[in-house]
Design an enzyme around this catalytic site. Sequence first.
Site, PDB file in Angstrom:
ATOM      1  N   GLY A 286      26.723 -13.099  16.795  1.00  0.00           N
ATOM      2  CA  GLY A 286      25.794 -12.959  15.682  1.00  0.00           C
ATOM      3  C   GLY A 286      24.504 -13.721  15.901  1.00  0.00           C
ATOM      4  O   GLY A 286      24.203 -14.183  17.007  1.00  0.00           O
TER       5      GLY A 286
ATOM      6  N   GLY B 130      17.728  -9.905  22.868  1.00  0.00           N
ATOM      7  CA  GLY B 130      18.715  -9.809  23.951  1.00  0.00           C
ATOM      8  C   GLY B 130      19.923  -8.999  23.490  1.00  0.00           C
ATOM      9  O   GLY B 130      20.345  -8.043  24.157  1.00  0.00           O
ATOM     10  N   HIS B 131      20.471  -9.369  22.337  1.00  0.00           N
ATOM     11  CA  HIS B 131      21.603  -8.616  21.785  1.00  0.00           C
ATOM     12  C   HIS B 131      21.193  -7.161  21.515  1.00  0.00           C
ATOM     13  O   HIS B 131      21.957  -6.235  21.794  1.00  0.00           O
ATOM     14  CB  HIS B 131      22.056  -9.212  20.452  1.00  0.00           C
ATOM     15  CG  HIS B 131      22.485 -10.641  20.505  1.00  0.00           C
ATOM     16  ND1 HIS B 131      21.744 -11.654  19.970  1.00  0.00           N
ATOM     17  CD2 HIS B 131      23.605 -11.230  21.003  1.00  0.00           C
ATOM     18  CE1 HIS B 131      22.377 -12.805  20.122  1.00  0.00           C
ATOM     19  NE2 HIS B 131      23.509 -12.580  20.768  1.00  0.00           N
TER      20      HIS B 131
ATOM     21  N   GLN C 181      36.252 -20.975  22.014  1.00  0.00           N
ATOM     22  CA  GLN C 181      35.421 -21.145  23.210  1.00  0.00           C
ATOM     23  C   GLN C 181      34.455 -22.316  23.071  1.00  0.00           C
ATOM     24  O   GLN C 181      33.640 -22.558  23.961  1.00  0.00           O
ATOM     25  CB  GLN C 181      34.677 -19.856  23.553  1.00  0.00           C
ATOM     26  CG  GLN C 181      33.575 -19.468  22.593  1.00  0.00           C
ATOM     27  CD  GLN C 181      33.017 -18.092  22.905  1.00  0.00           C
ATOM     28  OE1 GLN C 181      33.688 -17.079  22.733  1.00  0.00           O
ATOM     29  NE2 GLN C 181      31.787 -18.034  23.367  1.00  0.00           N
TER      30      GLN C 181
ATOM     31  N   GLY D 267      25.522  -9.416  28.627  1.00  0.00           N
ATOM     32  CA  GLY D 267      24.222  -9.786  29.178  1.00  0.00           C
ATOM     33  C   GLY D 267      24.359 -10.606  30.450  1.00  0.00           C
ATOM     34  O   GLY D 267      25.260 -11.452  30.569  1.00  0.00           O
ATOM     35  N   GLN D 268      23.432 -10.375  31.377  1.00  0.00           N
ATOM     36  CA  GLN D 268      23.362 -11.195  32.596  1.00  0.00           C
ATOM     37  C   GLN D 268      22.998 -12.641  32.260  1.00  0.00           C
ATOM     38  O   GLN D 268      23.224 -13.547  33.046  1.00  0.00           O
ATOM     39  CB  GLN D 268      22.338 -10.560  33.557  1.00  0.00           C
ATOM     40  CG  GLN D 268      22.055 -11.323  34.824  1.00  0.00           C
ATOM     41  CD  GLN D 268      23.289 -11.487  35.702  1.00  0.00           C
ATOM     42  OE1 GLN D 268      24.237 -10.696  35.621  1.00  0.00           O
ATOM     43  NE2 GLN D 268      23.291 -12.525  36.534  1.00  0.00           N
TER      44      GLN D 268
ATOM     45  N   ASP E 294      24.535 -14.677  30.481  1.00  0.00           N
ATOM     46  CA  ASP E 294      25.754 -15.466  30.690  1.00  0.00           C
ATOM     47  C   ASP E 294      26.417 -14.934  31.961  1.00  0.00           C
ATOM     48  O   ASP E 294      27.407 -14.199  31.906  1.00  0.00           O
ATOM     49  CB  ASP E 294      26.662 -15.333  29.468  1.00  0.00           C
ATOM     50  CG  ASP E 294      25.987 -15.878  28.222  1.00  0.00           C
ATOM     51  OD1 ASP E 294      25.996 -17.094  28.035  1.00  0.00           O
ATOM     52  OD2 ASP E 294      25.420 -15.086  27.454  1.00  0.00           O
TER      53      ASP E 294
ATOM     54  N   VAL F  76      16.763 -10.654  28.627  1.00  0.00           N
ATOM     55  CA  VAL F  76      15.517 -10.470  27.872  1.00  0.00           C
ATOM     56  C   VAL F  76      14.886 -11.850  27.676  1.00  0.00           C
ATOM     57  O   VAL F  76      15.574 -12.807  27.281  1.00  0.00           O
ATOM     58  CB  VAL F  76      15.784  -9.791  26.516  1.00  0.00           C
ATOM     59  CG1 VAL F  76      14.505  -9.657  25.717  1.00  0.00           C
ATOM     60  CG2 VAL F  76      16.430  -8.426  26.730  1.00  0.00           C
TER      61      VAL F  76
ATOM     62  N   ARG G  30      20.558 -20.173  20.442  1.00  0.00           N
ATOM     63  CA  ARG G  30      20.428 -21.631  20.382  1.00  0.00           C
ATOM     64  C   ARG G  30      18.965 -22.094  20.467  1.00  0.00           C
ATOM     65  O   ARG G  30      18.694 -23.269  20.228  1.00  0.00           O
ATOM     66  CB  ARG G  30      21.250 -22.294  21.488  1.00  0.00           C
ATOM     67  CG  ARG G  30      22.751 -22.152  21.267  1.00  0.00           C
ATOM     68  CD  ARG G  30      23.568 -22.958  22.266  1.00  0.00           C
ATOM     69  NE  ARG G  30      24.955 -23.079  21.863  1.00  0.00           N
ATOM     70  CZ  ARG G  30      25.966 -22.350  22.363  1.00  0.00           C
ATOM     71  NH1 ARG G  30      25.725 -21.437  23.279  1.00  0.00           N
ATOM     72  NH2 ARG G  30      27.207 -22.538  21.923  1.00  0.00           N
TER      73      ARG G  30
HETATM   74  P1  AMP Z   1      26.302 -14.369  22.263  1.00  0.00           P
HETATM   75  O1  AMP Z   1      26.049 -13.903  20.864  1.00  0.00           O
HETATM   76  O2  AMP Z   1      25.439 -15.529  22.667  1.00  0.00           O
HETATM   77  O3  AMP Z   1      27.756 -14.537  22.577  1.00  0.00           O
HETATM   78  O4  AMP Z   1      25.793 -13.190  23.197  1.00  0.00           O
HETATM   79  C1  AMP Z   1      26.327 -11.895  23.073  1.00  0.00           C
HETATM   80  C2  AMP Z   1      25.937 -11.093  24.275  1.00  0.00           C
HETATM   81  O5  AMP Z   1      24.516 -11.014  24.358  1.00  0.00           O
HETATM   82  C3  AMP Z   1      26.425 -11.709  25.588  1.00  0.00           C
HETATM   83  O6  AMP Z   1      26.914 -10.692  26.436  1.00  0.00           O
HETATM   84  C4  AMP Z   1      25.184 -12.352  26.125  1.00  0.00           C
HETATM   85  O7  AMP Z   1      25.167 -12.459  27.530  1.00  0.00           O
HETATM   86  C5  AMP Z   1      24.117 -11.380  25.657  1.00  0.00           C
HETATM   87  N1  AMP Z   1      22.818 -12.042  25.635  1.00  0.00           N
HETATM   88  C6  AMP Z   1      22.511 -13.230  25.061  1.00  0.00           C
HETATM   89  N2  AMP Z   1      21.230 -13.553  25.292  1.00  0.00           N
HETATM   90  C7  AMP Z   1      20.698 -12.543  26.047  1.00  0.00           C
HETATM   91  C8  AMP Z   1      19.414 -12.296  26.631  1.00  0.00           C
HETATM   92  N3  AMP Z   1      18.408 -13.144  26.472  1.00  0.00           N
HETATM   93  N4  AMP Z   1      19.254 -11.160  27.329  1.00  0.00           N
HETATM   94  C9  AMP Z   1      20.287 -10.281  27.495  1.00  0.00           C
HETATM   95  N5  AMP Z   1      21.520 -10.460  26.977  1.00  0.00           N
HETATM   96  C10 AMP Z   1      21.722 -11.571  26.266  1.00  0.00           C
END
Ligand code: AMP
Length: 277
Positions: A28, A33-34, A58, A144-145, A147, A173, A184
């Site tokens: 969320g 990026g999301h 996690q 996403g790359q 992580d 992104v 964050r």
């Molecule tokens: P999170 O909500 O941080 O668990 O991220 C959810 C998904 O979004 C994960 O697969 C992340 O790798 C991806 N993600 C987070 N930040 C970015 C970004 N800046 N660009 C591309 N994917 C992202």
Amino acid sequence: MLTVIALSDLLSARRSFSGTVGLVPTMGYLHEGHLSLIRRAKQECDHVVVSIFVNPTQFGPKEDLSKYPRDLDRDLTLIESLGADLVWAPTAEIMYPQGYQTWVEVEAITRPLEGAMRPGHFRGVTTVVAKLFNGVQPHRAYFGQKDAQQAAVIRQMTRDLNFPIEIVICPIVREPDGLALSSRNVYLDAEQRKAATVLYRSLSAAKNAYEDGEHDAEKLRQIMKDVLTSEPLAQMQYVSCADYDTLEELETVTGKTLLSMAVFMGKTRLIDNFVLG
Ligand code: AMP
């Protein structure tokens, strides 16, 4: 768009889908990026499911679980505007009811880098992603790359456990100044936000050196460290120049390679990476 919380509601919504289903797992507080993952899933699949779950297992005991940013209403508006079909936003009690005792552990590839700094992190990630896979039963899942190690770990788990799911990894992104988007980033004050470009600058310096012919991995690590230590607000946790598939540290860069790092800006931990080759 339907939003469900209970597993039974997810399963009955899932049964109503015909054709291919794409899953985008998130915690969320969505940013571009999301949204890029959701758009990609929308292009490639007949139905798109987005999960929103801040997965407690996690997070380490000293990490930011309780203050992790959340805004479900805003997230739902954004997801709906992209044409997703379904959001699953389970509670922690639904994911881990009393008496819960089953865990998914991937071995060697979870040990270095993030795994070394965040003990138990990937056990939480792989367990929750396996549960998301079983609940949503997608044909494709989008990560996403950003992580990079998580992406490698999920690919490994998917292979090892025979999940019939294609794992799609989408590019990072970034802000116009190079900072990778992250939920964050809202923790950063104005000064830290400015200084946070140091991750991108550090990775770029190593990439430029590589492109100029420097293939000694230790030298590339040193270039990244030098740029990071030039920024007084940044506290380096690790830099790595590792094999893209195994994540083992390299001596010489020959094939596909992951440059990655974790850096504290004050209390905020930022990660970033580039792929070479
Ligand atoms: P999170 O909500 O941080 O668990 O991220 C959810 C998904 O979004 C994960 O697969 C992340 O790798 C991806 N993600 C987070 N930040 C970015 C970004 N800046 N660009 C591309 N994917 C992202």
